[in-house]
Design an enzyme around this catalytic site. Structure first.
Site: not given
Length: 267
Positions: A34, A100, A155, A159
């Site tokens: 993390e 992405t 989406h 996003k």
């Protein structure tokens, strides 16, 4: 036994990946990472994920998490992914990249690293989406120039990248099948007196709202008929399951850049 390290271990996706790794045959959670300052640092990754104690503490040191691992599964942000990729390259660990929004220059960095280590890099880890990729190639090649192509993706409102990596990949596949350069024919914006649609362009439209996990539709519009190929994500588990499957598939592979088409045997 393939030992897996997971980034974003305290997040929704990281937690689901950790849980699915524990359920997968031949895989074991060996590391959990993390960001520095995360309140879950030091806690057991399995307890945080809700799948029971694993004896793996969440750390902010990727090197530590990878010390006993074979492969890293990474769903983060482009800059973080590239930094993690550099560590995997240095340590000789394999990597599954589900991040992405990478620029062409950032993709080039991934490709360069794949010359040293095996990397699975895919804009979408879903089995269903990757089957759609294969179908789109055949559909575009068969329908040819007689059909206009438009892509619409939806989406959630959190996003950050637009259009989605999946939508872009769909456009690239269609453009390649039609012998077009996607970067030249993609049309992201229409407004006002913009003129007639060209035969070569591939329209790309983006919708953002609510908690939509992900929906992609490719329209092939001809004279007197229309074909629509749609994929709707009902759960984020589909991305996690694909990533876990890719991690298992990478075992023993030679250095190189692979995608989910390779993992699923669709090429």
């Amino acid at each position: 036994m393939i030992k897996v390290a997971v980034t974003g271990a305290a997040g929704r996706m990281g937690g689901r990946i950790i849980t699915l790794v524990t359920e997968a045959e031949g895989l074991q959670v060996a590391g959990a990472v993390e960001a520095p300052g995360n309140p879950k640092l030091g806690e057991d990754a399995g307890l945080v994920a809700g799948c029971g104690q694993l004896g793996v503490a969440i750390t902010d040191s990727l090197e530590q998490a990878l010390s006993g691992a074979d492969v890293l599964i990474d769903f983060t942000w482009p800059e973080v992914t590239l930094a993690n990729l550099g560590v995997c390259k240095k340590l000789g660990k394999t990597m599954v990249v589900g991040t992405t929004g990478l620029t062409p220059e950032q993709r080039a960095v991934v490709e360069d690293a794949a010359g040293t280590i095996p990397v699975v890099f895919a804009p979408n880890m879903s089995v269903g989406v990757n089957l759609c990729f294969k179908l789109l190639k055949d559909m575009a090649a068969t329908l040819g120039e007689a059909f206009d192509v438009e892509i619409v993706e939806l989406h959630h409102n959190k996003k950050k990248d637009s259009p989605s990596g999946t939508a872009v990949r769909m456009g690239e596949i269609v453009a390649d099948a039609l012998d077009r350069d996607y970067n030249k024919v993609a049309n992201y914006h229409r407004e006002g007196m913009c003129g007639e649609r060209t035969k070569e362009e591939i329209g790309m439209q983006t919708v953002r709202g609510g908690d939509i996990i992900g929906e992609h539709t490719v329209y092939f519009v001809g004279m007197g008929e229309r074909i629509e190929l749609t994929h709707r994500a009902m759960s984020r588990d589909m991305f996690a399951r694909g990533a876990v499957r890719a991690a298992g598939w990478l075992a023993g592979k030679e250095p190189g850049l692979y995608d989910m088409q390779d993992v699923l045997g669709l090429k």
